[in-house]
Motif scaffolding. Structure first.
Motif, short mmCIF file in Angstrom:
data_model
loop_
_atom_site.label_atom_id
_atom_site.label_comp_id
_atom_site.label_asym_id
_atom_site.label_seq_id
_atom_site.Cartn_x
_atom_site.Cartn_y
_atom_site.Cartn_z
N LYS A 23 -11.93 1.56 2.93
CA LYS A 23 -11.50 1.31 4.31
C LYS A 23 -10.18 0.54 4.35
CE LYS A 23 -15.96 1.46 6.69
NZ LYS A 23 -16.95 0.72 7.50
N ILE A 24 -10.05 -0.45 3.47
CA ILE A 24 -8.80 -1.23 3.41
C ILE A 24 -7.65 -0.33 2.97
CG2 ILE A 24 -7.58 -3.15 2.31
CD1 ILE A 24 -9.63 -4.23 4.19
N GLU A 25 -7.88 0.53 1.98
CA GLU A 25 -6.83 1.44 1.50
C GLU A 25 -6.39 2.39 2.62
OE1 GLU A 25 -7.90 3.42 -2.10
OE2 GLU A 25 -8.05 1.56 -3.26
N GLU A 26 -7.36 2.90 3.37
CA GLU A 26 -7.04 3.78 4.49
C GLU A 26 -6.23 3.02 5.54
OE1 GLU A 26 -9.35 6.50 7.88
OE2 GLU A 26 -10.49 5.56 6.25
N LEU A 27 -6.63 1.77 5.79
CA LEU A 27 -5.91 0.94 6.75
C LEU A 27 -4.47 0.70 6.30
CD1 LEU A 27 -5.72 -0.97 9.18
CD2 LEU A 27 -6.83 -2.73 7.78
N ILE A 28 -4.27 0.43 5.03
CA ILE A 28 -2.91 0.20 4.51
C ILE A 28 -2.02 1.41 4.77
CG2 ILE A 28 -1.59 -0.05 2.35
CD1 ILE A 28 -3.90 -1.90 1.37
N GLN A 29 -2.57 2.60 4.57
CA GLN A 29 -1.79 3.82 4.83
C GLN A 29 -1.40 3.92 6.31
OE1 GLN A 29 -0.72 6.28 2.30
NE2 GLN A 29 -1.09 4.28 1.39
#
Length: 272
Positions: free
Chosen positions: A206-212
């Motif tokens: 979820k954090i990786e998706e948010l960063i994108q």
């Protein structure tokens, strides 16, 4: 590097072409040396961080990754023994001589390794910074809370419990709350020091998706010990070793065809 990551990098390179090279620089590091007392931790670092990109910093433990990222908003100065030489230019001004710490940290925010919400409600966590800066009107604060929590992709999960204790959130939710707290300042740059290392795989995703999502509006610099994460989410990657910047290039190049044998040995898992 496993097949899935290799294919992801190849697909990214095809889809993005040379777009990475065309972005303007937001932060320019020029000849940066740093010491803790008599012990030198960074040696002649020269690199540019480009706008609306994710720049990953990788390297083994103790290589200077976290020291470097904490220097970008002068958080490193909390250690009284630190001395620096060289320049870091942010938006055309030297951060050491032409910014106050308060002004710099408003524009260059930071998210830490472990979620560190304040012992307050979710709402009070987000408005803490704006209140420090003199914003008192409830309607404005309410708007900041919703905008920041939406920006951190957690609004729908917490909108009905804004006045509940932030410690009641899961670890992944707490980290997204900390990102929302950073967004409330409306920074241009977000620094992330291993933001998913304390999280489970689902929260990490979820954090990786948010960063994108965030990189469309912000410039992001992330320290990560997870090379697959760097390969998945970053546009450019810097490899640090023993306080020196060994190689800095497009992520696809670093992971598939690096120039330096030490970089190749590290990303292939031969050491570190």
């Amino acid at each position: 590097m496993n097949q899935a990551v290799t294919e992801h990098l190849q697909n990214s390179a095809v889809s993005e072409g040379h777009e990475i090279e065309s972005k303007p620089s937001v932060i320019q590091t020029k000849g940066l040396d740093l010491w803790y007392g008599d012990s030198q931790a960074l040696y002649d670092i020269n690199m540019d961080v480009q706008e609306n990109q994710v720049t990953a910093i990788i390297g083994p433990s103790g290589c200077g990754k976290s020291t470097y990222i904490k220097t970008l908003n002068r958080m490193i100065e909390l250690n009284d023994s630190v001395k620096t030489k060289g320049e870091i230019i942010y938006r055309g001004r030297n951060i050491f001589s032409e910014y106050s710490v308060e002004e710099l940290r408003t524009q260059v925010g930071m998210v830490f390794q472990k979620p560190n919400p304040l012992p307050k409600s979710i709402y009070e966590n987000v408005v803490y910074g704006p209140r420090v800066h003199g914003i008192r009107k409830k309607q404005v604060l309410d708007e900041i809370v919703e905008r920041s929590l939406r920006g951190a992709a957690i609004w729908d999960e917490v909108k009905d419990r804004l006045h509940k204790d932030a410690y009641g959130l899961s670890g992944g939710q707490q980290q997204r709350l900390c990102i929302a707290r950073t967004l409330a300042f409306e920074p241009e740059v977000i620094l992330m020091d291993e933001p998913t290392s304390a999280l489970d795989p689902i929260s990490t995703a979820k954090i990786e998706e948010l960063i994108q999502q965030l990189k469309t509006q912000y410039t992001i610099v992330i320290v990560t010990h997870n090379m697959q994460q760097a390969a998945r989410i970053s546009d450019k990657t810097a490899f640090f070793l023993n306080g020196k910047l060994i190689e800095f290039d497009q992520t696809v190049k670093i992971f598939s065809n690096p120039n330096d044998k030490r970089t190749e040995d590290y990303v292939s898992g031969r050491f570190g």
